[in-house]
Scaffold this motif. Structure first.
Motif, short mmCIF file in Angstrom:
data_model
loop_
_atom_site.label_atom_id
_atom_site.label_comp_id
_atom_site.label_asym_id
_atom_site.label_seq_id
_atom_site.Cartn_x
_atom_site.Cartn_y
_atom_site.Cartn_z
N ALA A 134 0.83 -1.21 0.00
CA ALA A 134 0.00 0.00 0.00
C ALA A 134 0.86 1.26 0.00
N SER A 138 1.87 3.91 -3.37
CA SER A 138 1.44 5.29 -3.13
C SER A 138 2.60 6.27 -3.14
N TRP A 182 -2.22 10.34 6.16
CA TRP A 182 -1.56 9.17 5.59
C TRP A 182 -2.58 8.22 4.98
N ALA A 184 -3.85 9.53 1.77
CA ALA A 184 -2.83 9.41 0.73
C ALA A 184 -2.73 7.98 0.20
N LEU A 185 -3.11 7.02 1.01
CA LEU A 185 -3.13 5.62 0.57
C LEU A 185 -4.39 5.28 -0.22
N GLY A 186 -5.30 6.25 -0.33
CA GLY A 186 -6.55 6.01 -1.05
C GLY A 186 -7.55 5.23 -0.23
#
Length: 286
Positions: A24, A28, A172, A175-177
């Motif tokens: 992950a 990213s 965070w 940002a990892l979706g």
């Protein structure tokens, strides 16, 4: 809240969960370092991470090549490789003494400003923090299995966690979706407590002959829109893992979490779910 990732992220433990977490962060944009207990385990961890990368590449969801992604992944056995990480996520088995010794070992090499997180699904984040020198820089980041497909991360805040880390952790996760749910430290947090409660009742229903595992699962999938039923999910997670969590919750929260006899018997027989080929379902052809 900034939605940017730390430049360098460490993952302690390269099993199914650790490899998923590493994947992950890697796809990213982070530099990722995975540490395992020995060279053979390290090699296997790299294969797991890159296997997940290959699946993502096959879906056409990545802008980088395999070579570019692989160049940002390092796998080894020395905690010192975490020294310049801004974030390290611990993903070792749910055994208290192992968690504590692993976290203490990592903390010794980290900069004072770095963040240390645990992927624990049930153990007390505040309790683990109490074993560390910098408890304010520690929190829970509970990823879900399988990590690449799951869109949820549970952010668990300990009693001594810096308030600023909550916003950082939300960033965070974004940002990892994925989507964050923030919970205060409590036995089983929100997800494990609810998930295990449903699963244990489903096991009791099988034990009492109320219905088959398949029909119980279908009731939850079709009636409540769960993506998989509680018994199939237990097989995927591992019956031994579910038993360990249930025993902990039983100790902390009382009789409603007492593990059913059927769960104890299956674990004693080595029927641990998908990883052993047999659990509530037959996975031998999987």
């Amino acid at each position: 809240m900034s939605n940017s990732l730390p430049a360098t992220v460490g993952v302690l433990g390269g099993g199914r969960m650790g490899a998923g977490i590493a994947h992950a962060f890697l796809i990213s944009g982070a530099q990722v370092r995975v540490i395992e207990r020995d060279e053979a385990s390290a090699a296997a961890a790299r294969e797991r991470v890159m296997g997940s990368v290959d699946k993502s590449l096959a879906r056409g969801t990545l802008s980088e090549t395999r070579e570019q992604l692989g160049a940002r992944l390092s796998v080894g056995t020395d905690y010192q490789q975490f020294a310049d990480c801004q974030l390290v996520v611990e993903a070792v088995p749910e055994i208290w003494d192992l968690k504590v010794s692993s976290l203490q070992g990592v903390e010794k090499v980290l900069a004072p400003t770095a963040v240390l997180a645990s992927n624990t699904s049930s153990l007390s984040v505040s309790g683990l923090a109490g074993e560390l020198s910098r408890p304010s820089r520690f929190l829970g980041l509970h990823f879900f299995n399988p990590v690449p497909a799951s869109t949820l991360i549970e952010v668990v805040i300990g009693k001594q966690t810096d308030a600023e880390l909550v916003d950082q952790a939300r960033g965070w996760v974004a940002a990892l979706g994925k989507t964050a749910v923030v919970v205060n430290d409590a036995p089983g947090f929100a997800s494990s407590r609810l998930g295990v409660a449903i699963a244990l009742e489903a096991m009791r229903m099988v034990q009492e002959g109320v219905a088959s595992a398949e029909d119980i699962d279908n009731a939850m999938v079709l009636g409540y829109k769960h993506p998989t039923g509680p018994l199939k999910t237990t097989d995927i997670v591992g019956l031994d893992v579910r038993l360990g969590i249930a025993e902990y919750l039983h100790q902390e929260l009382g009789e409603r979490f007492e593990p059913p006899q059927i769960l104890r018997e299956l674990v004693a027989e080595g029927k641990l779910g998908r990883k052993s080929g047999q659990g509530f379902y037959d996975w031998s052809q999987d």
